[in-house]
Design an enzyme around this catalytic site. Sequence first.
Site, PDB file in Angstrom:
ATOM      1  N   LYS A  45      -3.303   5.780  -6.297  1.00 54.82           N
ATOM      2  CA  LYS A  45      -4.331   4.803  -6.691  1.00 54.82           C
ATOM      3  C   LYS A  45      -5.355   5.482  -7.592  1.00 54.82           C
ATOM      4  O   LYS A  45      -5.774   6.623  -7.331  1.00 54.82           O
ATOM      5  CB  LYS A  45      -5.006   4.232  -5.429  1.00 54.82           C
ATOM      6  CG  LYS A  45      -5.957   3.070  -5.698  1.00 54.82           C
ATOM      7  CD  LYS A  45      -6.547   2.517  -4.386  1.00 54.82           C
ATOM      8  CE  LYS A  45      -7.480   1.329  -4.642  1.00 54.82           C
ATOM      9  NZ  LYS A  45      -8.135   0.858  -3.400  1.00 54.82           N
ATOM     10  N   SER A  76      -8.252  -4.278  -3.137  1.00 54.28           N
ATOM     11  CA  SER A  76      -8.284  -3.702  -4.462  1.00 54.28           C
ATOM     12  C   SER A  76      -7.003  -2.946  -4.818  1.00 54.28           C
ATOM     13  O   SER A  76      -6.722  -2.703  -5.981  1.00 54.28           O
ATOM     14  CB  SER A  76      -9.473  -2.750  -4.586  1.00 54.28           C
ATOM     15  OG  SER A  76      -9.347  -1.677  -3.667  1.00 54.28           O
ATOM     16  N   SER A  83      -8.555  -3.028   1.586  1.00 61.34           N
ATOM     17  CA  SER A  83      -7.812  -2.829   0.336  1.00 61.34           C
ATOM     18  C   SER A  83      -6.476  -2.114   0.453  1.00 61.34           C
ATOM     19  O   SER A  83      -5.740  -2.041  -0.531  1.00 61.34           O
ATOM     20  CB  SER A  83      -8.679  -2.087  -0.671  1.00 61.34           C
ATOM     21  OG  SER A  83      -9.648  -2.950  -1.179  1.00 61.34           O
TER      22      SER A  83
HETATM   23  N1  GLN Z   1     -12.074  -6.801  -0.776  1.00 66.05           N
HETATM   24  C1  GLN Z   1     -13.086  -6.001  -0.160  1.00 66.05           C
HETATM   25  C2  GLN Z   1     -14.221  -5.809  -1.124  1.00 66.05           C
HETATM   26  O1  GLN Z   1     -14.176  -6.375  -2.153  1.00 66.05           O
HETATM   27  C3  GLN Z   1     -12.506  -4.688   0.281  1.00 66.05           C
HETATM   28  C4  GLN Z   1     -12.428  -3.689  -0.802  1.00 66.05           C
HETATM   29  C5  GLN Z   1     -11.841  -2.383  -0.357  1.00 66.05           C
HETATM   30  O2  GLN Z   1     -11.346  -2.233   0.744  1.00 66.05           O
HETATM   31  N2  GLN Z   1     -11.946  -1.411  -1.235  1.00 66.05           N
HETATM   32  O3  GLN Z   1     -15.152  -5.128  -0.863  1.00 66.05           O
END
Ligand code: GLN
Length: 512
Positions: free
Chosen positions: A84, A159, A183
Amino acid sequence: MTDLPTDLTRATAAELADALATKTISAVEVTQAHLDRIAEVDGQVHSYLHVDTDGALAQARAVDERRQAGESLGALAGVPIAVKDVMTTKGVPTTCGSRILEGWIPPYDATVVTKLREAGLPILGKTNMDEFAMGSSTEHSAYGPSRNPWDLDRIPGGSGGGSSSVLASFQAPLATGTDTGGSIRQPAAVTATVGTKPTYGGVSRYGLVALASSLDQAGPCGRTVLDTALLHAVMGGHDPMDSTSIDAPVPAVVEAARSADVRGMRIGVVKELGGEGYQPGVRARFDESVAVLEELGAEVVEVSCPNFDYALAAYYLILPSEASSNLAKFDAMRYGLRVLPEGVDAPSAEQVMAATRDAGFGDEVKRRIILGTYALSSGYYDAYYGSAQKVRTLIAQDFANAYEKVDVLVSPTAPTTAFKLGDKLEDPMAMYLNDIATIPANLAGVPGMSIPSGLADEDGLPAGIQILAPAMKDERLYAVGAALEAALVDRWGGPILDRAPALGGAAAMKGA
Ligand code: GLN
């Protein structure tokens, strides 16, 4: 040993590792097969922000040479991986999905990346993500969204949608992720792949671009529970470079995945996660999975965690607060982008900073910086940030109370299957709701995993079941996950991913 598929991109990481160990195949062959697959499909899926062809092949050659020389190598040596783009990679671009880091070449590796290199996993490239890991769809990536291999008009989650789509389109057998609020788990759920958020501190955060430091956790992504465990064992462990790293051995995740035993385990269904707002097909596959666990010899009870109802609200105060502070370092002086304000002859540092941040950050990032700055401002600190921290403590207590009665908790991972690209882009609240079931674990620091639970009847798209365990008991996720996975593979007549109609599944490949 199971037969290795002729198309090496269809093999599991465990199968590849076995074939590599017996020299049936070489690391260069496996890596090249994946590079070919990337060339074939990534134009459609857009999982990668950067493909490191030369670097991956060089690492693969080095592994092959070491193996030929009779060196004893790690379990995954020669199995390629996608990383990632939130993780720094020495000499390889790292953007974190943001324009503000465009062109930045890190001078060092994140500890996770160092561990991957030491274990001999060739790094194929960097995967797409929502900018600074803010989002549930990859639509906030400054470089355009990734697509779901089940249906190219749908989101692959976020994400970490680059990492989930890379796995579901067979462009890598393994990938890394980070999970601040879901995410790793939510992208796994909507693509029929597997992902684990380890216990907070179980995997080093050194060299990860920080979103919210008290919530961020790196973890493994794979297509099977065993593959994910093998990667977890490589990524995890104490790191003196990370002050919140746990100084204890990695939990026995591989052994647990191989045991796949839930007999006598007490499993709690979280009452607050799964009611209103959950798609019927997601709920149905979840109930079925719970019944399967019971058939396998687990004892299932319902457990109430009343403060989970406030998790989303607390998270969206704590996360922006920490993010606004973490993102202050993108000041145009040290990293990537520098934009000069128009019409100013000799701009001050502040003016350059403002122009750069205006051009370099996307809307969602700006929204959260503003929210966080507001929540932390002196007049509002106690009312917002302070209250959210108290809620966080109550949520941790809910977990502690639950774990007095049960060994693991379960819920659907995400309330719905993959939605269409563009559907939630204009409505931040609707986007935030995707993480309603995953966020409590980040607030409490406990580990969680998502595995495929089947396909929803109404749309034929994958759903996920989330398994949660007490801190430092990550191995329980793998014991439960592997047992359920085996039973569901039986029930569906093969891995659920094999049914993907677009780019992923065996059926689609045969038809192609
Ligand atoms: N979707 C969540 C956010 O927007 C989680 C993001 C994540 O885990 N990096 O914060």
